[in-house]
Design a protein around this motif. Structure first.
Motif, PDB file in Angstrom:
ATOM      1  N   GLN A 154       0.829  -1.206   0.000  1.00 29.81           N
ATOM      2  CA  GLN A 154       0.000   0.000   0.000  1.00 29.81           C
ATOM      3  C   GLN A 154       0.868   1.262   0.000  1.00 29.81           C
ATOM      4  N   PHE A 155       1.955   1.222   0.777  1.00 31.10           N
ATOM      5  CA  PHE A 155       2.859   2.372   0.811  1.00 31.10           C
ATOM      6  C   PHE A 155       3.487   2.604  -0.565  1.00 31.10           C
ATOM      7  N   LYS A 157       2.347   1.820  -3.396  1.00 32.36           N
ATOM      8  CA  LYS A 157       1.341   2.309  -4.322  1.00 32.36           C
ATOM      9  C   LYS A 157       1.008   3.773  -4.078  1.00 32.36           C
ATOM     10  N   ASP A 158       0.759   4.123  -2.827  1.00 37.65           N
ATOM     11  CA  ASP A 158       0.315   5.482  -2.493  1.00 37.65           C
ATOM     12  C   ASP A 158       1.441   6.509  -2.579  1.00 37.65           C
ATOM     13  N   GLU A 159       2.604   6.147  -2.065  1.00 40.02           N
ATOM     14  CA  GLU A 159       3.683   7.131  -1.914  1.00 40.02           C
ATOM     15  C   GLU A 159       4.736   7.096  -3.020  1.00 40.02           C
ATOM     16  N   ASN A 162       2.183   6.098  -7.450  1.00 38.01           N
ATOM     17  CA  ASN A 162       1.236   7.160  -7.830  1.00 38.01           C
ATOM     18  C   ASN A 162       1.952   8.471  -8.105  1.00 38.01           C
ATOM     19  N   ARG A 163       2.979   8.773  -7.338  1.00 37.46           N
ATOM     20  CA  ARG A 163       3.716  10.028  -7.542  1.00 37.46           C
ATOM     21  C   ARG A 163       4.606   9.954  -8.780  1.00 37.46           C
ATOM     22  N   ASP A 180      -1.725  -6.945  -2.814  1.00 40.27           N
ATOM     23  CA  ASP A 180      -2.808  -5.999  -2.599  1.00 40.27           C
ATOM     24  C   ASP A 180      -3.855  -6.595  -1.655  1.00 40.27           C
ATOM     25  N   GLN A 740     -10.421   5.737   0.405  1.00 37.37           N
ATOM     26  CA  GLN A 740      -9.186   5.890  -0.354  1.00 37.37           C
ATOM     27  C   GLN A 740      -9.068   4.955  -1.540  1.00 37.37           C
ATOM     28  N   ASP A 741      -9.692   3.765  -1.447  1.00 41.08           N
ATOM     29  CA  ASP A 741      -9.442   2.782  -2.498  1.00 41.08           C
ATOM     30  C   ASP A 741     -10.615   1.823  -2.634  1.00 41.08           C
TER      31      ASP A 741
END
Length: 1023
Positions: A154-155, A157-159, A162-163, A180, A740-741
């Protein structure tokens, strides 16, 4: 000459033109993208069709063959290659090079749409993509830390992903080894049977209960209000209360038949970094984007992310292709600067005057910088191929200026004024200089027409050199005469007697060169008296070099030392991800024992293990990368159940050194033959990592539906398949959404009820009136094996044999293999060997390069014939071409370099270079004969007069290429053989040309005289 006279009369005008050229070139340079290799735009379309749960054989029959038959009807199709796996069909359609990639992809889409109705109804929509050969990861990262697999995924993916996806130029960001979040509803088959429930009821209830739908609008004319039905499940445990059915008035909910688990998706890969589990991330740039710029932007964002990391999480860059690209480009740029410096030193050594040296040297920066403008116009990037062309052209760029300024200096020393010397000296040598430059262009323009995947490489190489020498010619006819008329002066007695070590050395060197000129004149006089013996000696040397060529190793392309060794291992058929991970750990343990290994990055799937081992840079270790790879290969032989292949460094060609393709319609016959051929390959000395792409079928439990009994009980075969798919593979019934998802909700059997074949007992399928029917009443069990992967090449079954080579070459292997194939193993009538992949590419390349070679010679002949107004005189010049082969072969032999595709380009380049010397000789000879000189006298005058510019230009070219030849930096493995080839060819061709060309010219002149006498005799007879 008009252009030279104009420059001399209007010096400011010529300077303004040059400044404008430099300005445009400088601006263009900063706008050129930096790549490792030229972009290749080959018309290839990829078709991917998925059918979940279908066997490979079923997809082959129902999908792949239909697709192949359809796309093969499109005009311009060259090859159709397919890979069929369980649930997946992938077909690659390659078109002829003259077809546009966009048109090819559209043709494939149109053709597939016409057969969509004939394909199975349950396939997913076909995905058709243009194949991008540059879509390789520019950066590979790993995210490590003490977090759980779910939190780490998750980290990442999010941090991270995605960036990174938002950065300009990033095409895709792919992760490996993550897990996931997924909600699991694990059914108890015994409770389902007791309550007479089917999977269809459970799936339907979940889908109908967990909804969020828009139901229209309310409007009173002034305002509008939307209507929304919301029955979304907010908490995971709420799935337990979903109503499934009612039996005898009793409500049956999910909690009565299943457990709900907030779990993780079954992962298809695992990543490790230095032994610790990690999330791997590959970043691919968009097509056409600047690799180094995109990589720099990504690394800036990574630095920002790292600054905010907590809880021990770290991001490591494990592979950065942009550094290899930048290092390669920097290395070539360094050799260009070193070559320029050495070329200028050679010019000064002969001219002994800083003024004349700087005037001739001004063509170097002008030509190189202006060439960048031409590269921008022709859409050529800064890459190792285009810059290699510039580095090898350094000596060429100063050649024209050397010849012009040397001739002006000679006229100046004859007592003429600087302006008169500049005009007459340029005019006298002008045609010869134009001819030599145009012969270079004539050689390189055909190279730019080479076909196949290597075409873009040589197009950029040829056009870069052709552009640079044309700019050099322009500078030599404008700036050089103008500056000479202003700043050159006659060499005075004071200059000749100046004191100082440098001046004494220069005088000594030139005095020594004058002695060489006298020696050369005497040797040439003897050669002209013994013309037949001279030619016999020349031909003996030529044929002796051809004999030496058989001892030189040949290869298609060289491998570049990028300080990385890639280890790939195929696991046994039917292996699980967990067993593959254990094997990977064993391999890592062995590799860590090597003192050369700095880090290990491992990616594991059920059928393949890939480990990238980073070692110290080439300059920081004693052993070669291939030696380190061989040590790893030997150490890893103790790993059971894995077929291991080692690749040391990177290459422009993918795959192993040897790739043999066999196809046939009778698969059993094809398999039997290739298995024998594989055993034979292993016996050939130097072959390692021998393997075939065929994998034995994995065990399969097939449930054959009894159609009669199923019909009697009202059981649909599709219900049987769907029930089994849900219970053992899992079906996504709905989704669980948070702020969030969004996560999948999968329905499947409990873990302990889907472990072995006995798990099929107690399964019920829906029958007539919703009655549950035992599965074993409508099916019978059959144990069999099914192929995991099926390969097709041009619509027939294919098996590939592959191997790497150690201590031998592909040409030596092919010779031995073909001999054994003919004598020991007869190929069956139904089996054929086809040239495919790199093997086909090599054959096409050799044909195209051979054609370019012959076209170059033809164009040289035509240009010379036009200049000399004769079809005979150019033959004397062309006679110098074979002498270049002698030195090229000798250079490769003495340095131990392989004869590769790049080295062959060097041979073609020699065709243009060696004619320069012969042109200068023959042109001056014809001028003196036109003035009334006798032939031998004219030849001797030409030899002594043109010896200085010939040696000057040759040494300038040789020393300009020496930095490339001796370079040991990144990318030098592919660049050095070409420079060695050219240097060797220039040395031998120069010495032999100075002797043999005048001899051949005199012989051809005799033939022309005999022909003239014969014609005169005929005329007398007629009278």
């Amino acid at each position: 000459m008009f252009i030279s006279n104009l420059s001399i009369k209007r010096p400011v005008f010529s300077i303004v033109v040059v400044i404008a050229m430099l300005a445009v070139g400088a601006v263009s340079y900063f706008g050129l993208p930096i790549e490792q290799y030229p972009n290749t735009d080959i018309p290839v379309a990829a078709i991917s069709i998925t059918e979940p749960g279908a066997s490979a054989e079923s997809i082959e029959t129902e999908v792949t063959k239909k697709v192949e038959d359809t796309v093969d009807q499109i005009s311009g199709v060259k090859h159709v290659t397919s890979t069929v796996m369980e649930g997946v069909s992938q077909t690659i359609v390659q078109f002829n090079n003259d077809k546009s990639t966009d048109v090819a992809a559209q043709d494939v889409k149109d053709k597939l749409s016409s057969i969509r109705g004939t394909l199975p109804r349950d396939i997913n929509e076909p995905v058709i993509q243009k194949f991008d050969f540059s879509s390789q990861p520019i950066l590979s990262l790993v995210v490590t830390g003490p977090l759980s697999s779910r939190d780490m995924t998750q980290f990442a993916k999010d941090e991270v992903t995605n960036r990174l996806n938002t950065i300009k130029g990033v095409g895709s960001v792919t992760t490996y080894g993550g897990q996931d979040r997924e909600i699991h509803i694990k059914l108890d088959k015994e409770k389902m049977a007791a309550l007479n429930l089917t999977t269809t009821e459970i799936l339907t209830s979940l889908q109908s209960d967990n909804i969020n739908a828009s139901n229209g609008n309310l409007s009173n004319g002034d305002k509008e209000l939307s209507i929304q039905t919301d029955s979304k499940i907010k908490e995971v445990n709420d799935f337990l209360n979903v109503l499934v059915a009612k039996r005898n008035g009793t409500e049956i909910r999910i909690k009565d038949i299943a457990q709900v688990e907030d779990g993780l998706k079954d992962r298809d890969s695992i990543s490790y970094y230095n032994g610790s589990e990690a999330i791997g991330i590959d970043i691919v740039k968009q097509s056409g984007q600047n690799t180094t710029q995109v990589a720099a932007d990504v690394k800036k964002e990574i630095a920002k992310i790292q600054a905010s990391l907590k809880n021990g999480v770290q991001i490591h860059i494990v592979n950065d292709n942009s550094l290899t690209i930048q290092d390669s480009v920097n290395e070539v740029q360094k050799t260009i600067l070193e070559g320029c410096l050495l070329a200028v030193i050679i010019v000064f050594l002969f001219l002994r005057n800083w003024g004349s040296t700087l005037i001739s040297a001004v063509s170097l920066p002008t030509s190189i910088i202006t060439t960048f403008a031409a590269m921008k116009i022709m859409n050529i990037s800064l890459n190792t191929i285009s810059l290699l062309g510039l580095s090898l052209a350094v000596g060429l760029l100063v050649d024209d200026a050397i010849v012009v300024i040397e001739n002006i200096t000679r006229h100046l020393n004859m007592g003429k004024s600087p302006i008169q010397a500049a005009k007459e000296g340029t005019a006298e040598i002008g045609l010869a200089v134009m001819a030599t430059t145009f012969t270079i262009v004539a050689v390189f323009l055909p190279i730019s027409l080479v076909n196949g995947m290597i075409g873009p490489y040589f197009k950029q190489f040829g056009l870069t050199i052709a552009s640079s020498v044309l700019v050099s010619l322009f500078v030599s006819f404008t700036l050089v005469p103008m500056l000479s008329s202003k700043y050159l002066k006659k060499e005075s007695v004071e200059t000749k007697t100046q004191k100082g070590k440098l001046h004494r050395f220069l005088l000594w060197f030139n005095h020594l060169f004058d002695k060489l000129g006298h020696v050369y004149s005497r040797i040439l006089t003897v050669a002209l008296r013994h013309r037949v013996k001279t030619l016999v000696i020349a031909f003996v040397l030529f044929f002796a070099s051809l004999g030496l060529a058989t001892t030189i190793k040949t290869t298609f392309v060289e491998t570049v030392d990028n300080a990385k060794v890639t280890i790939e291992a195929k696991t046994d058929s039917g292996s699980t991800l967990e067993s593959a991970a254990k094997t990977a750990k064993q391999m890592e343990t062995i590799l860590k024992t090597s003192s050369e290994v700095k880090s290990l990055y491992t990616t594991v799937t059920a059928d393949k293990i890939t480990i990238i081992a980073s070692v110290p840079e080439k300059k920081d270790r004693a052993e070669s990368l291939s030696a380190i790879g061989n040590q790893m290969r030997t150490a890893l032989k103790q790993i059971p159940g894995a077929s291991i292949a080692i690749t040391s460094g990177s290459s422009q060609m993918s795959g192993k050194d040897i790739q043999l393709h066999f196809k046939g319609n009778d698969f059993n016959q094809l398999l039997a033959f290739t298995q024998q051929a594989e055993k034979m390959m292993k016996q050939i000395p130097g072959t390692v990592d021998v393997d075939m792409n065929y994998v034995a079928g994995k065990p399969e439990a097939k449930l054959e539906v009894d159609r009669d009994r199923a019909a009697d009980l009202g059981v649909s075969p599709s219900n049987v398949a769907n029930t089994l798919s849900t219970l053992f593979n899992g079906s996504v019934a709905t989704h669980f959404e948070t702020s969030q998802d969004r996560y999948d909700v999968k329905v499947l059997l409990q873990n302990d009820q889907r472990q072995d074949f006995d798990s099929l007992k107690g399964i019920y399928v829906p029958g007539t009136n919703g009655k549950a029917i035992p599965l074993d009443q409508v099916t019978r069990q059959v144990f069999t094996t099914s192929p995991t992967t099926i390969y097709h090449y041009d619509k027939a079954r294919e098996i590939q044999l592959t191997a790497n080579l150690v201590g031998t070459t592909s040409s030596q292997f092919n010779k031995i293999f073909n001999q054994k194939l003919a004598s020991d193993l007869k190929m069956p009538a139904g089996v054929t060997q086809v040239a495919a992949g790199s093997q086909e590419m090599m054959a096409e390349s050799i044909t195209s390069l051979g054609t370019a070679f012959l076209m170059g010679i033809l164009f040289i002949f035509l240009i010379l014939a036009a200049q000399f107004e004769s079809f005979i005189d150019p033959l004397a010049i062309l006679f110098s071409l074979p002498f270049a082969i002698i030195g090229a072969i000798l250079g490769l032999f003495l340095t131990g370099k392989d004869f590769s595709m790049i080295a062959f380009i060097g041979v073609i380049m020699l065709m243009g270079l060696v004619t320069k010397n012969a042109i200068l000789l023959i042109d001056f000879t014809k001028q003196r004969r036109a003035e009334g000189a006798e032939r031998s006298t004219a030849l001797l005058q030409a030899a002594t007069t043109r010896l200085r510019p010939i040696i000057m230009t040759t040494l300038a070219m040789i020393f300009g290429m020496i930095p490339t030849a001796i370079s040991t930096g990144t990318g030098s493995e592919s660049n050095s053989p070409m420079a060695v080839t050219i240097i060797g060819g220039l040395i031998t061709s120069t010495f032999l040309t100075l002797i043999a060309v005048p001899v051949v010219y005199s012989l051809l002149d005799d033939l022309r005289g005999l022909e003239l006498l014969h014609m005169q005799a005929k005329q007398k007879d007629i009278k």
